[in-house]
Enzyme design. Structure first.
Site, short mmCIF file in Angstrom:
data_model
loop_
_atom_site.label_atom_id
_atom_site.label_comp_id
_atom_site.label_asym_id
_atom_site.label_seq_id
_atom_site.Cartn_x
_atom_site.Cartn_y
_atom_site.Cartn_z
N GLY A 15 0.79 -0.77 -0.14
CA GLY A 15 0.08 0.05 0.10
C GLY A 15 0.56 1.47 -0.20
O GLY A 15 -0.03 2.47 0.43
N SER A 16 1.96 1.39 -0.43
CA SER A 16 2.65 2.52 -0.60
C SER A 16 1.92 3.87 -1.48
O SER A 16 1.78 4.23 -1.71
CB SER A 16 4.09 2.44 -1.16
N ARG A 68 -15.87 -15.04 -9.48
CA ARG A 68 -15.12 -13.50 -9.61
C ARG A 68 -16.28 -12.67 -9.22
O ARG A 68 -16.33 -11.32 -8.99
CB ARG A 68 -14.79 -13.56 -10.85
N HIS A 112 0.40 0.00 -12.94
CA HIS A 112 0.76 -0.64 -13.62
C HIS A 112 2.56 -0.32 -13.75
O HIS A 112 2.65 0.49 -14.04
CB HIS A 112 0.45 -1.44 -14.94
N HIS A 174 8.69 2.52 -8.04
CA HIS A 174 7.26 3.31 -6.83
C HIS A 174 7.73 4.04 -6.75
O HIS A 174 6.69 5.14 -6.59
CB HIS A 174 7.89 2.18 -5.85
N GLU A 177 5.36 6.47 -9.37
CA GLU A 177 4.08 5.37 -8.95
C GLU A 177 3.26 7.01 -7.95
O GLU A 177 2.44 7.61 -8.48
CB GLU A 177 4.46 4.42 -8.57
C1 GRF Z 1 2.60 -1.24 -7.88
O1 GRF Z 1 3.61 -0.93 -8.04
C2 GRF Z 1 1.76 -0.90 -9.14
O2 GRF Z 1 2.01 -0.85 -10.06
C3 GRF Z 1 1.69 -2.95 -8.67
O3 GRF Z 1 1.71 -3.32 -7.48
C4 GRF Z 1 2.62 -2.69 -7.12
C5 GRF Z 1 1.84 -2.14 -5.38
O4 GRF Z 1 2.93 -1.92 -4.52
N1 GRF Z 1 0.06 -2.24 -9.76
P1 GRF Z 1 2.07 -0.63 -3.34
O5 GRF Z 1 1.14 -1.97 -2.55
O6 GRF Z 1 1.67 0.66 -4.00
O7 GRF Z 1 3.11 -0.46 -2.69
#
Ligand code: GRF
Length: 218
Positions: A15-16, A68, A112, A174, A177
């Protein structure tokens, strides 16, 4: 005052990205409020992060449902019950169905860890290292019925260095992200995103025509 979009975030792990979104939102930098976090795993650290910030944290195990669609119907009920307007997938290790997509048309985002359409699916960093590309990155996109195939909102490029491992590369990705996901949410919240075919148009967008990353540097 700008109206805040209500975000429901789905995660399976650390959950970063959730943390980056919460932090920006708490600093008043994001017109969004995370109103609930749902995980399919009871040990997901994302749950603790949510609780620490007074956000409703829900564990909904997929094992308790027949399939699902049934699982997604439960997700929709929980999300709608909390008034969610935007669903944010951040490391949610489940394939979602039209049950969720139809309940939130053009309002489900995913991130992603690669430059899509390269290296979709699992282990994107490993795939990039094995292929030998010199740059990779991350992609925030609308979710459609495919896996990592929806219209792309924003991408960040990161270099791959000679000594990179999956861990070192993941760390570098990250970092990007945590900047790109809040930005995509900001654009959504501001009502600036529209989709034409596969292309996402950004109203008042500030495209840079000379941005580039050349790796190795020239
Ligand atoms: C991230 O690298 C995202 O791109 C992928 O899963 C990872 C989640 O990281 N879909 P976090 O749990 O938010 O740290």
């Amino acid at each position: 005052m700008v109206k805040k979009v209500k975000v429901g975030l789905l995660a399976s792990g650390n959950g970063s990205n959730l943390q980056a979104i919460i932090d920006q939102s708490e600093r008043g930098e994001l017109p969004a409020e995370v109103v609930c976090v749902i995980t399919n795993r009871s040990d997901a650290f994302a749950l603790e992060r949510a609780r620490k910030h007074g956000i409703t944290a829900i564990h909904l195990s997929h094992r308790d449902f027949s399939g699902r669609e049934a699982y997604d119907a439960a997700l929709v009920a929980a999300l709608k019950g909390h008034g969610v307007e935007l669903v944010v997938l951040a490391g949610f290790m489940r394939i979602i169905t039209t049950v969720l997509l139809d309940a939130f048309p053009l309002a489900v985002l995913n991130i992603h860890p690669a430059l899509l359409p390269s290296f979709p699916g699992l282990d994107a960093q490993q795939q990039a290292l094995e292929y030998g590309v010199k740059v990779t990155g991350c992609t925030v996109h609308f979710v459609d019925e495919g896996t990592d195939t929806g219209p792309i909102i924003i991408q960040a490029v990161v270099p791959i260095l000679p000594d990179d491992t999956v861990e070192s590369l993941s760390l570098r990705i990250h970092h990007q992200e945590h900047k790109t996901y809040p930005e995509a949410i900001r654009l959504f919240a501001q009502g600036r995103l529209s989709v034409k075919g596969r292309r996402v148009m950004i109203a008042g967008g500030h495209a840079s025509s000379d941005a580039s990353l050349i790796n190795p540097p020239v």
